[in-house]
Design a protein around this motif. Structure first.
Motif, PDB file in Angstrom:
ATOM      1  N   SER A  66      -1.816   4.854   1.459  1.00 60.36           N
ATOM      2  CA  SER A  66      -2.220   5.750   2.367  1.00 60.36           C
ATOM      3  C   SER A  66      -0.999   7.131   2.023  1.00 60.36           C
ATOM      4  N   HIS A 109      -3.841   0.056   2.518  1.00 61.62           N
ATOM      5  CA  HIS A 109      -4.117   1.355   3.514  1.00 61.62           C
ATOM      6  C   HIS A 109      -3.257   1.267   4.755  1.00 61.62           C
ATOM      7  N   GLY A 110      -3.048   2.614   4.931  1.00 59.22           N
ATOM      8  CA  GLY A 110      -2.069   2.674   6.216  1.00 59.22           C
ATOM      9  C   GLY A 110      -0.483   2.744   6.064  1.00 59.22           C
ATOM     10  N   HIS A 111      -0.035   2.357   4.777  1.00 63.21           N
ATOM     11  CA  HIS A 111       1.246   2.247   4.282  1.00 63.21           C
ATOM     12  C   HIS A 111       1.519   3.557   3.278  1.00 63.21           C
ATOM     13  N   ARG A 163       0.981  10.033   1.871  1.00 65.23           N
ATOM     14  CA  ARG A 163       0.284  11.574   2.135  1.00 65.23           C
ATOM     15  C   ARG A 163       1.343  12.568   1.248  1.00 65.23           C
ATOM     16  N   GLN A 214       2.891  14.553  -1.754  1.00 62.46           N
ATOM     17  CA  GLN A 214       2.436  15.016  -3.171  1.00 62.46           C
ATOM     18  C   GLN A 214       3.063  14.378  -4.362  1.00 62.46           C
ATOM     19  N   TYR A 215       2.484  13.957  -5.308  1.00 61.55           N
ATOM     20  CA  TYR A 215       3.069  13.490  -6.401  1.00 61.55           C
ATOM     21  C   TYR A 215       4.064  12.236  -6.225  1.00 61.55           C
ATOM     22  N   ALA A 239      -9.683   3.033  -7.395  1.00 60.89           N
ATOM     23  CA  ALA A 239     -10.993   2.138  -7.642  1.00 60.89           C
ATOM     24  C   ALA A 239     -11.648   2.541  -8.768  1.00 60.89           C
ATOM     25  N   SER A 240     -11.455   3.911  -9.574  1.00 61.05           N
ATOM     26  CA  SER A 240     -12.228   4.305 -10.604  1.00 61.05           C
ATOM     27  C   SER A 240     -11.308   3.827 -11.731  1.00 61.05           C
ATOM     28  N   ASP A 285       2.218  23.537  -7.953  1.00 67.26           N
ATOM     29  CA  ASP A 285       2.843  22.784  -7.158  1.00 67.26           C
ATOM     30  C   ASP A 285       4.260  22.347  -7.162  1.00 67.26           C
ATOM     31  N   GLY A 332      -2.451   8.296  -1.325  1.00 69.63           N
ATOM     32  CA  GLY A 332      -4.036   8.102  -0.565  1.00 69.63           C
ATOM     33  C   GLY A 332      -4.797   8.936  -1.259  1.00 69.63           C
ATOM     34  N   ASN A 333      -4.601  10.015  -2.081  1.00 70.92           N
ATOM     35  CA  ASN A 333      -5.625  10.459  -2.555  1.00 70.92           C
ATOM     36  C   ASN A 333      -6.080   9.968  -4.409  1.00 70.92           C
ATOM     37  N   TYR A 334      -5.398   9.034  -4.622  1.00 73.95           N
ATOM     38  CA  TYR A 334      -5.382   8.546  -6.124  1.00 73.95           C
ATOM     39  C   TYR A 334      -6.818   7.919  -6.157  1.00 73.95           C
ATOM     40  N   PRO A 335      -7.427   8.273  -7.579  1.00 73.91           N
ATOM     41  CA  PRO A 335      -8.595   7.652  -7.778  1.00 73.91           C
ATOM     42  C   PRO A 335      -8.497   6.303  -8.127  1.00 73.91           C
ATOM     43  N   ARG A 341      -0.085  14.580 -15.962  1.00 77.74           N
ATOM     44  CA  ARG A 341      -1.214  13.775 -15.088  1.00 77.74           C
ATOM     45  C   ARG A 341      -2.221  12.985 -15.844  1.00 77.74           C
TER      46      ARG A 341
END
Lengths: 141, 141, 141, 141, 141, 141, 141, 141, 141, 141
Positions: free
Chosen positions: C126, C46-48, C128, C130-131, C36-37, C80, C31-34, C109
């Motif tokens: 989405s 989204h939501g999965h 949540r 980490q990694y 679209a860029s 982390d 969910g935090n991955y960039p 990364r």
């Protein structure tokens, strides 16, 4: 449908072959080929083998006589069969349709990929035979 | 290529079949059908017959059970053969893949055309048999 | 909906998986991955979580047997957690669906980012954990 | 991800909800709904049920208080279950999030379709329950 | 309008903020900034100051905790006021909305420009204060 | 260039002829014809006459045998020459290339225009002869 | 058609010639030239020779007097005829239409190609003569 | 038409001038300038001279005070007149409209071209005077 | 930014006002208005009230003197306040900027909507006052 | 610039005039005309009057001899000057350039608008004279 145009040749494929000029290349890609990531000009050939396209294309398409190798194949990587059976089929088709002796080059997978990315178009077939990918270089009339 | 997806089904065709919903229709058009003037969503099926697509599509595509006729054929105009041989092939394929008895409607050429223009997509095949055009109406799962 | 296609697989995702060829890569991004860029070809997930997609995708998607590591994870940066719990889930899913032992590479990364920008598509979930980002390399059938 | 935005709400869905104004309608469509043939503005909700979206949407979306029925359901056609269980779920969600008593209209399938074609957007979910389609009419703040 | 979304946040801005991921940057540009020549993704913020956007954005937008400076300002060129008054306003807003102490970097005009050209989006405001341009780097949730 | 394709047939024209199906019509328009205001699919035939195109097209294009008049001309308006000389040229070309006797209809200018607006494509030639416009209706193979 | 514009000049070609400025180049390509792979701005000149275009273009198009060679030809590769007959035709046309003595450069095939890829536009003719490709550099008025 | 906007300023030109920011440049090009091959953002100024645009633009457009030369001209190449008359006209217009003394740089033709390709927009006028091309660099308000 | 252009007027809004001609209408819509479903030409005015735009627009925009009512408001529906306070603000602004007495029409909600759908553009503001929507009809200069 | 093409004629205008055929109409619109809301094909003629365009256009553009009135003006509405001075200028220009006596029709404002919306293109000039709008109908060569 038009008189004298084989059914396997779609309007897009015919347009692409006509737009191509001396030295432009077209890739006949097997079912596992990364066609869509190599080109924006993809001809949908799903459900067909490469040989069916080769036969139909060479009725119209002159091969380049200004280079030593107007046809290219992908060299098997180590561990895979060195002389794929389908290559013989290709040679037979080419011999039948060409009015000059055509020499075929075998190039490394990564070289083949570079060439494919610069090609004018790629036909995405469903060919299942290994190392069945083929590049044709257009000649003059 | 993906596991379990027949080669004749291109990425575009699979996307179209998945986007369609209850009541949407898809046309399997023969080689002489005016597909491009009826629709902006054309699936290139050149070089294939209609029956090959029908077989592959019905593996995935539920027919509509809310209507009497989820399958439609075009009625021959006067002077043409009344019971085209290919219809029997279609019926066999449908019977084998369907888990309920499917009834098929024969509609007039112009009615077929109207319906085709409102369809979700058209597959442009190279089918040579006469009156081989077919409309499938999608059901629910 | 089509018979045999899991609901989480959208028409766009199926099309993308079918268009991909030997060696092409797809990113399952948290969910935090960039996303679209990094890419113009984004699948809305989204939501999965990532694991839900992994399970559904591997029903259809052959992993590459020509490379040592057909699956890649992102190495945690210092500070982390080194062995994210979700990695075990991924390994279990892959083991269940794969007919050969799959080795997984952990990459830095920034290397992961470079690879992601060259990937064929990115699924923006989405997730949540980490990694939880994952890259799959497509094989042949 | 942003603070306070539920994961199921994609960037496109949020944009659509913000663009909508007084009286505009959004359709939450089940997995069999002909969403793509009704609208050019489709939100990919594959893998989710309608209730998950309803809950998330009503956190932000004011229902129209200028009409009697700001929520619409599709009336079952003869032969189908008259009071689909999922309707109760919907009513519970709406009651919890709304600060005024909301009345729900049941409309015929074809009327629902006409309305859906004029709606601002359609969310294509994978909801499997029958007659789970829902229309929400936006109010003012 | 939606519940809980400040009016200054347009549908496009919200979509952009949601699409951004870890490490992506957004520029809040003053009225004289060459926004349109730096980016194809411009948010129309005409008539507003930068501080109004900053306040609204930070309600939703997590700053990056993986870098030393998740916020950047443009260093005044020689001859201009060294400590623009508006910087204090920015620091106050950031302090109020952030749950960790945020450090702000001052970078040279040309470095700021390079960064701006690589940013995910630029908000073109009408801010009149000098050196009021601001870059925010997105964090994780 | 391709073997067997006359030079006057451009890639676009060949594609258009192949896309057309049973009953679709193509207009061969003279130099003064309002081609661009009648159609979005214009074939650039500048510098050529209509007869040159007619000859090349009929090598490939089957005329419709299901209608009485698969070829249409525009009737001269009062005051203009009633039997334009070029019509004889057209009839000779059609007779030579057709394997069945083709009947030609003369229709009023405004009817011709309506038909032209519904045609699949228009070839914009530089033909200078009066009433040299021609419509061809495609048949089956 | 417009008064004083030769029929061979299509609307697109006239627009292109008018858009070109001092130093811009246009390629008149023969029937075998890879025009479509060199440029996105192709003028359809199918069915015509290069000389017909040259004559019409030079009525309007000023050649560059700031360079030694405002016209370029492609040098025959070894084995081909060194002084193609058509070159004389070109020189005659240029002499007749130019009010200053024009010098013509012969450049190598690959240099010609590089130049062609940077040209403003390419006219794709059906010229059959060998080494008939021509580049014109626009001057000032 | 709007109150206070000179007729020569088209909607597109006004939009372009408003979008430009500190340091962005606009080219006022003469009738022979290769405008269309330098930029995708061309303002149609056909039939006008450069001075007419300069006068209208400077009513709105602040010149850059952060650089020594906010205005640039193209240096005549050897053999052409060294001090084109029109330069005096430009200086008079600039002196009248500017509230600070503006210095003008003369740069070489190829440098001018490089700058022009990086400019925000080009106005294509029909100016006939030699070396009448002009670049303006935008300042702050 | 340009001299003499108020900050609230974005490049898009200025372009739209300049493109409009005699009789064209622009809608200043409040925050709840269904702007995006009425028009494809939306000016982002988020965060602003209608009065701020009205003041800025009337500096440039001539009202139509050929009709009785060049300004239109939406009549409150039964149950809502009949004389919204904001109307007085509008009248004051119009009186101050207009050089002739302007009459304002109140039209029914549905009539207002029809007119809005035919308008040249809509400014989507965040105005919170009820019945604050406004239509301006452009006059001549 | 090209030899023999007047500077006021832009590449777009020339292309439009060449694309037009027998019976197509072009509008020369004054500065207050709602050009952009009547057509998607607008020629930027800002800063020029209508007469300048009329003179340049009629050098190339044949008027229609098949209709009584190949030129149309807009009738003044009650209260405006009945015989606008500029009409005499138009008649003089037309008389000078036409080789047959041209009759001019005056049509009502709303009829003029309907015709304008169906025209092939509109030239948006900055003409300030009242009732200066003009429609030209193209003839044959």
């Amino acid at each position: 449908m038009l008189k004298g145009i084989p059914p396997i040749i779609s309007p897009e494929l015919m347009k692409v072959m006509m737009e191509m000029g001396h030295g432009d290349e077209i890739v006949l890609a097997d079912g596992n080929y990364p066609a869509a990531s190599h080109s924006n000009r993809i001809i949908n050939g799903h459900g067909h083998g490469v040989a069916d396209f080769l036969r139909a294309i060479l009725e119209f398409f002159p091969l380049d006589t200004y280079v030593t190798f107007p046809v290219m194949l992908m060299n098997p990587v180590q561990g895979d069969e060195k002389n794929p059976v389908i290559w013989q089929t290709y040679e037979d088709i080419i011999k039948k349709t060409s009015d000059f002796p055509v020499q075929i080059e075998k190039i490394e997978r990564m070289d083949f990929y570079e060439r494919s990315k610069a090609a004018y178009a790629i036909i995405a077939t469903s060919e299942r035979a290994q190392y069945a990918n083929l590049i044709l270089k257009k000649g003059v009339l």
